[in-house]
Design a protein around this motif. Structure first.
Motif, PDB file in Angstrom:
ATOM      1  N   LEU A  23       0.803  -1.014  -0.199  1.00  0.00           N
ATOM      2  CA  LEU A  23       0.132   0.109  -0.153  1.00  0.00           C
ATOM      3  C   LEU A  23       0.789   1.117  -0.059  1.00  0.00           C
ATOM      4  CD1 LEU A  23      -2.776  -1.053   2.484  1.00  0.00           C
ATOM      5  CD2 LEU A  23      -3.436  -0.116   0.057  1.00  0.00           C
ATOM      6  N   THR A  24       2.018   1.278   0.805  1.00  0.00           N
ATOM      7  CA  THR A  24       2.891   2.349   0.770  1.00  0.00           C
ATOM      8  C   THR A  24       3.652   2.676  -0.550  1.00  0.00           C
ATOM      9  OG1 THR A  24       3.303   2.031   3.279  1.00  0.00           O
ATOM     10  CG2 THR A  24       4.754   3.281   2.164  1.00  0.00           C
ATOM     11  N   ALA A  25       3.953   1.743  -0.874  1.00  0.00           N
ATOM     12  CA  ALA A  25       4.553   1.609  -2.369  1.00  0.00           C
ATOM     13  C   ALA A  25       3.468   2.283  -3.600  1.00  0.00           C
ATOM     14  CB  ALA A  25       5.234   0.604  -2.973  1.00  0.00           C
ATOM     15  N   LEU A  26       2.184   1.765  -3.534  1.00  0.00           N
ATOM     16  CA  LEU A  26       1.161   2.234  -4.266  1.00  0.00           C
ATOM     17  C   LEU A  26       0.815   3.734  -4.062  1.00  0.00           C
ATOM     18  CD1 LEU A  26      -0.784   0.886  -6.343  1.00  0.00           C
ATOM     19  CD2 LEU A  26      -2.394   0.440  -4.602  1.00  0.00           C
ATOM     20  N   LEU A  27       0.538   3.902  -2.869  1.00  0.00           N
ATOM     21  CA  LEU A  27       0.253   5.439  -2.641  1.00  0.00           C
ATOM     22  C   LEU A  27       1.356   6.238  -3.126  1.00  0.00           C
ATOM     23  CD1 LEU A  27      -1.643   4.725   0.625  1.00  0.00           C
ATOM     24  CD2 LEU A  27      -2.738   5.573  -1.495  1.00  0.00           C
ATOM     25  N   LYS A  28       2.647   6.095  -2.648  1.00  0.00           N
ATOM     26  CA  LYS A  28       3.602   6.802  -3.251  1.00  0.00           C
ATOM     27  C   LYS A  28       3.475   7.273  -4.752  1.00  0.00           C
ATOM     28  CE  LYS A  28       7.261   5.885   0.120  1.00  0.00           C
ATOM     29  NZ  LYS A  28       8.643   5.124   0.047  1.00  0.00           N
ATOM     30  N   LEU A  29       2.748   6.585  -5.731  1.00  0.00           N
ATOM     31  CA  LEU A  29       2.485   6.984  -7.143  1.00  0.00           C
ATOM     32  C   LEU A  29       1.716   8.051  -7.200  1.00  0.00           C
ATOM     33  CD1 LEU A  29       1.707   2.970  -8.345  1.00  0.00           C
ATOM     34  CD2 LEU A  29       4.250   4.602  -8.518  1.00  0.00           C
ATOM     35  N   ARG A  30       1.186   8.509  -6.158  1.00  0.00           N
ATOM     36  CA  ARG A  30       0.318   9.492  -6.134  1.00  0.00           C
ATOM     37  C   ARG A  30       0.824  10.856  -5.049  1.00  0.00           C
ATOM     38  NH1 ARG A  30      -4.954   8.806  -8.665  1.00  0.00           N
ATOM     39  NH2 ARG A  30      -5.730  10.725  -7.791  1.00  0.00           N
ATOM     40  N   LYS A  31       0.914  11.686  -5.851  1.00  0.00           N
ATOM     41  CA  LYS A  31       1.915  12.856  -5.222  1.00  0.00           C
ATOM     42  C   LYS A  31       1.159  13.487  -3.959  1.00  0.00           C
ATOM     43  CE  LYS A  31       5.083  13.775  -9.030  1.00  0.00           C
ATOM     44  NZ  LYS A  31       5.638  14.785  -9.983  1.00  0.00           N
ATOM     45  N   GLU A  32      -0.111  13.370  -4.166  1.00  0.00           N
ATOM     46  CA  GLU A  32      -1.081  14.235  -3.011  1.00  0.00           C
ATOM     47  C   GLU A  32      -1.037  13.203  -1.646  1.00  0.00           C
ATOM     48  OE1 GLU A  32      -2.082  12.479  -5.475  1.00  0.00           O
ATOM     49  OE2 GLU A  32      -4.189  12.205  -5.463  1.00  0.00           O
ATOM     50  N   PHE A  33      -0.498  12.324  -1.667  1.00  0.00           N
ATOM     51  CA  PHE A  33      -0.759  11.209  -0.508  1.00  0.00           C
ATOM     52  C   PHE A  33       0.824  11.104   0.273  1.00  0.00           C
ATOM     53  CE2 PHE A  33      -3.888   9.083  -2.980  1.00  0.00           C
ATOM     54  CZ  PHE A  33      -4.944   9.769  -2.639  1.00  0.00           C
ATOM     55  N   GLN A  34       0.736  10.950   1.557  1.00  0.00           N
ATOM     56  CA  GLN A  34       1.950  10.959   2.304  1.00  0.00           C
ATOM     57  C   GLN A  34       1.736  10.036   3.545  1.00  0.00           C
ATOM     58  OE1 GLN A  34       3.434  14.178   4.645  1.00  0.00           O
ATOM     59  NE2 GLN A  34       5.598  13.187   4.635  1.00  0.00           N
ATOM     60  N   VAL A  35       2.263   8.767   3.364  1.00  0.00           N
ATOM     61  CA  VAL A  35       2.017   7.875   4.513  1.00  0.00           C
ATOM     62  C   VAL A  35       2.997   8.119   5.667  1.00  0.00           C
ATOM     63  CG1 VAL A  35       2.162   5.409   5.163  1.00  0.00           C
ATOM     64  CG2 VAL A  35       1.405   5.922   2.835  1.00  0.00           C
ATOM     65  N   VAL A  36       2.252   8.439   6.692  1.00  0.00           N
ATOM     66  CA  VAL A  36       3.249   9.114   7.838  1.00  0.00           C
ATOM     67  C   VAL A  36       3.382   8.086   9.000  1.00  0.00           C
ATOM     68  CG1 VAL A  36       2.463  11.382   7.794  1.00  0.00           C
ATOM     69  CG2 VAL A  36       1.368   9.835   8.795  1.00  0.00           C
ATOM     70  N   ALA A  37       2.700   6.881   8.943  1.00  0.00           N
ATOM     71  CA  ALA A  37       3.008   5.956   9.904  1.00  0.00           C
ATOM     72  C   ALA A  37       2.061   4.585   9.481  1.00  0.00           C
ATOM     73  CB  ALA A  37       2.488   6.415  11.322  1.00  0.00           C
ATOM     74  N   SER A  38       2.493   3.499  10.098  1.00  0.00           N
ATOM     75  CA  SER A  38       1.868   2.300   9.767  1.00  0.00           C
ATOM     76  C   SER A  38       1.788   1.324  11.050  1.00  0.00           C
ATOM     77  CB  SER A  38       2.663   1.476   8.930  1.00  0.00           C
ATOM     78  OG  SER A  38       4.066   1.042   9.170  1.00  0.00           O
ATOM     79  N   ALA A  39       0.631   0.750  11.304  1.00  0.00           N
ATOM     80  CA  ALA A  39       0.530  -0.036  12.631  1.00  0.00           C
ATOM     81  C   ALA A  39       0.204  -1.445  12.190  1.00  0.00           C
ATOM     82  CB  ALA A  39      -0.839   0.536  13.389  1.00  0.00           C
ATOM     83  N   ARG A  40       0.576  -2.239  13.157  1.00  0.00           N
ATOM     84  CA  ARG A  40       0.237  -3.891  12.917  1.00  0.00           C
ATOM     85  C   ARG A  40      -0.444  -4.436  13.804  1.00  0.00           C
ATOM     86  NH1 ARG A  40       4.928  -6.142  10.783  1.00  0.00           N
ATOM     87  NH2 ARG A  40       3.812  -8.339  10.808  1.00  0.00           N
ATOM     88  N   ASP A  41      -1.050  -3.572  14.444  1.00  0.00           N
ATOM     89  CA  ASP A  41      -2.217  -3.849  15.518  1.00  0.00           C
ATOM     90  C   ASP A  41      -3.354  -2.818  15.812  1.00  0.00           C
ATOM     91  OD1 ASP A  41      -1.582  -3.155  18.309  1.00  0.00           O
ATOM     92  OD2 ASP A  41       0.128  -4.136  17.800  1.00  0.00           O
ATOM     93  N   GLY A  42      -4.602  -3.144  16.351  1.00  0.00           N
ATOM     94  CA  GLY A  42      -5.318  -2.146  16.637  1.00  0.00           C
ATOM     95  C   GLY A  42      -4.875  -1.205  17.674  1.00  0.00           C
ATOM     96  N   LYS A  43      -4.175  -1.608  18.680  1.00  0.00           N
ATOM     97  CA  LYS A  43      -3.627  -0.614  19.772  1.00  0.00           C
ATOM     98  C   LYS A  43      -2.777   0.133  19.219  1.00  0.00           C
ATOM     99  CE  LYS A  43      -6.042  -2.072  23.668  1.00  0.00           C
ATOM    100  NZ  LYS A  43      -7.021  -1.254  24.112  1.00  0.00           N
ATOM    101  N   ALA A  44      -1.831  -0.081  18.348  1.00  0.00           N
ATOM    102  CA  ALA A  44      -0.795   0.591  18.080  1.00  0.00           C
ATOM    103  C   ALA A  44      -1.491   1.813  17.051  1.00  0.00           C
ATOM    104  CB  ALA A  44       0.281   0.005  17.099  1.00  0.00           C
TER     105      ALA A  44
END
Length: 211
Positions: A23-44
Motif C-alpha cells: 500500500l505504501t508503495a502504491l500510494l507513493k505513485l500519487r503525489k498528493e498522499f503521504q504515508v506518515v505511519a503504519s500500525a500492525r495491530d489495533g492498539k498501535a
C-alpha cells in the motif's frame, strides 16, 4: 517522518507487513498522499494517531490486540474528528454494518485499484462518507434487517457450539423456556426456522465471526 501540510497524511493499519509495504508503495505513485505511519495491530493505531495526527486512517478489520471495529470505536472516542476508511478483504453485510456503526467514514475492499482508493481517500478527507456501489447495496440491505441483541448473539454463539436449550439456560441464567423464547426471536430476525439455518445465516452475515 516529517509531515508535508500540502499532502493528505495517511496512517495504514494492517497486520500483514507485505500489505503495508504494498500500500505504501502504491500510494507513493500519487503525489498528493503521504504515508506518515503504519500500525500492525489495533492498539498501535491509537498510539500512532496521537503522535502523527494523520488526515485519514486506512484500517484493516482483522488485527491482533484490538480488531478494526474496536480500534475505530476507541479512536473516535478520543478523537471524534478522526476519519477512517476500512480497507479489508471482507465484504459481508455485517462487517460493513458494524464498521459504519462504529463510526468509519468509508469502506473499501482490498481488490480495489489505485484510482478507486484515491477517490475514497479524497472523499473521506473532504468529510464525506464513501463506499462503492456493491458496499452501498449491502448497507441498504442490512438496514432492512432487525438487529440481534447482545443476549441473542450470546445465545446464538452457544447454539453454534452445539449446546442444547437447557445448557444455554443454565449458562446464561434463565429458564429453558426463556432459551426457547430467545431462539424464536433469533429465528424471526434471521428469517429462518431451525438451529442449523440460524447458524448458517449468522455465519453468512458475519454475526458470529465478528464477535
Amino acid at each position: 517522518m516529517k509531515a508535508d501540510p500540502s499532502r493528505i497524511r495517511l496512517l495504514i493499519a494492517d497486520d500483514h507487513y507485505i500489505v503495508i509495504m504494498g500500500l505504501t508503495a502504491l500510494l507513493k505513485l500519487r503525489k498528493e498522499f503521504q504515508v506518515v505511519a503504519s500500525a500492525r495491530d489495533g492498539k498501535a493505531v491509537l498510539e500512532l494517531y496521537r503522535e502523527h495526527h494523520p488526515d485519514v486512517v486506512l484500517m484493516d478489520l482483522q488485527m491482533p490486540k484490538l480488531d478494526g471495529i474496536g480500534a475505530v470505536k476507541e479512536l473516535l472516542a478520543e478523537f471524534p474528528d478522526a476519519r477512517v476508511i476500512i480497507l479489508t478483504s471482507f465484504g459481508r453485510e455485517e462487517d460493513v454494518h458494524l464498521a459504519f456503526k462504529a463510526g468509519a467514514c468509508g469502506y473499501l475492499l482490498k481488490e480495489a485499484e489505485l484510482p478507486v482508493l484515491a477517490e475514497a481517500i479524497h472523499a473521506v478527507h473532504r468529510g464525506e462518507r464513501w463506499m462503492p456501489a456493491n458496499v452501498a447495496h449491502l448497507v441498504a440491505e442490512r438496514a432492512k434487517l432487525p438487529e440481534l441483541s447482545r443476549r441473542e448473539v450470546e445465545v446464538l454463539e452457544l447454539v453454534a457450539k452445539g449446546l442444547r436449550n437447557k445448557e444455554i439456560a443454565d449458562l446464561l441464567g434463565f429458564s429453558e423456556d426463556g432459551a426457547k423464547q430467545h431462539l424464536r426471536r433469533i429465528y424471526g430476525k434471521l428469517g429462518v426456522t431451525a438451529r442449523v439455518e440460524a447458524i448458517a445465516e449468522a455465519q453468512r452475515r458475519g454475526i458470529l465471526d465478528r464477535r
